[in-house]
Design a protein around this motif. Structure first.
Motif, PDB file in Angstrom:
ATOM      1  N   MET A   1      19.693  44.034  27.980  1.00  0.00           N
ATOM      2  CA  MET A   1      19.767  44.709  26.706  1.00  0.00           C
ATOM      3  C   MET A   1      18.991  43.877  25.680  1.00  0.00           C
ATOM      4  O   MET A   1      19.177  42.681  25.577  1.00  0.00           O
ATOM      5  N   SER A   2      18.090  44.516  24.941  1.00  0.00           N
ATOM      6  CA  SER A   2      17.313  43.792  23.942  1.00  0.00           C
ATOM      7  C   SER A   2      18.044  43.793  22.600  1.00  0.00           C
ATOM      8  O   SER A   2      18.865  44.656  22.320  1.00  0.00           O
ATOM      9  N   THR A   3      17.701  42.799  21.791  1.00  0.00           N
ATOM     10  CA  THR A   3      18.293  42.697  20.468  1.00  0.00           C
ATOM     11  C   THR A   3      17.603  43.686  19.540  1.00  0.00           C
ATOM     12  O   THR A   3      16.380  43.751  19.512  1.00  0.00           O
ATOM     13  N   PRO A   4      18.362  44.465  18.770  1.00  0.00           N
ATOM     14  CA  PRO A   4      17.750  45.457  17.891  1.00  0.00           C
ATOM     15  C   PRO A   4      16.906  44.806  16.788  1.00  0.00           C
ATOM     16  O   PRO A   4      17.291  43.792  16.223  1.00  0.00           O
ATOM     17  N   GLN A  85      15.313  40.445  13.964  1.00  0.00           N
ATOM     18  CA  GLN A  85      16.329  40.735  14.973  1.00  0.00           C
ATOM     19  C   GLN A  85      17.707  40.631  14.325  1.00  0.00           C
ATOM     20  O   GLN A  85      18.012  39.638  13.666  1.00  0.00           O
ATOM     21  N   ILE A  86      18.520  41.638  14.540  1.00  0.00           N
ATOM     22  CA  ILE A  86      19.860  41.626  13.971  1.00  0.00           C
ATOM     23  C   ILE A  86      20.851  41.170  15.036  1.00  0.00           C
ATOM     24  O   ILE A  86      20.707  41.497  16.209  1.00  0.00           O
ATOM     25  N   GLU A 103      23.875  39.112  10.933  1.00  0.00           N
ATOM     26  CA  GLU A 103      22.789  38.297  10.403  1.00  0.00           C
ATOM     27  C   GLU A 103      21.452  38.838  10.874  1.00  0.00           C
ATOM     28  O   GLU A 103      21.341  39.366  11.983  1.00  0.00           O
ATOM     29  N   LEU A 104      20.457  38.707  10.025  1.00  0.00           N
ATOM     30  CA  LEU A 104      19.090  39.091  10.363  1.00  0.00           C
ATOM     31  C   LEU A 104      18.275  37.813  10.535  1.00  0.00           C
ATOM     32  O   LEU A 104      18.169  37.016   9.606  1.00  0.00           O
ATOM     33  N   ARG A 105      17.747  37.614  11.746  1.00  0.00           N
ATOM     34  CA  ARG A 105      16.822  36.503  11.972  1.00  0.00           C
ATOM     35  C   ARG A 105      15.427  37.053  11.684  1.00  0.00           C
ATOM     36  O   ARG A 105      14.870  37.821  12.464  1.00  0.00           O
ATOM     37  N   VAL A 106      14.885  36.674  10.550  1.00  0.00           N
ATOM     38  CA  VAL A 106      13.667  37.269  10.011  1.00  0.00           C
ATOM     39  C   VAL A 106      12.440  36.803  10.792  1.00  0.00           C
ATOM     40  O   VAL A 106      12.253  35.614  11.023  1.00  0.00           O
ATOM     41  N   ASP A 107      11.621  37.784  11.186  1.00  0.00           N
ATOM     42  CA  ASP A 107      10.336  37.511  11.826  1.00  0.00           C
ATOM     43  C   ASP A 107       9.190  37.662  10.838  1.00  0.00           C
ATOM     44  O   ASP A 107       8.172  36.983  10.945  1.00  0.00           O
TER      45      ASP A 107
END
Length: 168
Positions: A1-4, A85-86, A103-107
């Protein structure tokens, strides 16, 4: 499963905070608030819907300096567009209550150009001997170069001027 992956448009609720981990990695933390503001057709007034506050982090890597650039370029109140990625986490608060965080890991992130004009430039990168370019000898001021005339940019251009056809 990928991270949204999601994209959010909203305002920074505080100045981005840049920290360095024990491992020497830079991380920037900030919060984005977004809501669904709409114009009430009956009153003509703008109304704010419910807001979401999203905690965000961004990291520097060996070659990319996202966290550092965010801390240097963005500030509280700016409207931004962020993608990343959330993820969801869990922890116990001081009273022992189970809490959930998102949390949002910002790209990628930048100011919303609907609201701001920006001067985009490539920041100087740190090197072993300081900042890149700091050891270069002083150069004399460059002489402005003559630019070819652009007839489309001149408001006073003669609309009836004769144009020479290009030869191929």
């Amino acid at each position: 499963m990928s991270t949204p992956t999601i994209t959010i448009v909203g305002r920074l609720t505080r100045d981005p905070e840049l920290r360095t981990t024990k491992n020497g990695k830079n991380v920037c933390s900030f919060t984005i608030a977004a809501n669904n503001r709409r114009k009430n057709q009956n009153t003509g007034e703008w109304e704010d819907g419910s807001a979401i506050f999203l905690n965000c982090t961004a990291w520097d890597s060996e070659f990319l300096h996202l966290a550092t650039n965010i801390a240097n370029a963005l500030h509280k109140g700016m409207q931004v567009i962020a993608q990343g990625q959330i993820s969801q986490g869990r922890y116990q608060d001081r009273q022992g209550v189970e809490r959930t965080t998102v949390e949002l890991r910002v790209d990628s992130i930048g100011p919303d150009l609907n609201r701001y004009g920006v001067d985009v430039h490539e920041p100087k990168r740190p090197t072993a001997s300081g900042f890149a370019g700091s050891q270069q000898p002083q150069q004399q001021a460059a002489q402005p170069q003559q630019q070819p005339r652009d007839p489309w940019a001149d408001d006073n251009a003669d609309a009836d001027a004769e144009w020479e056809e290009p030869s191929f």
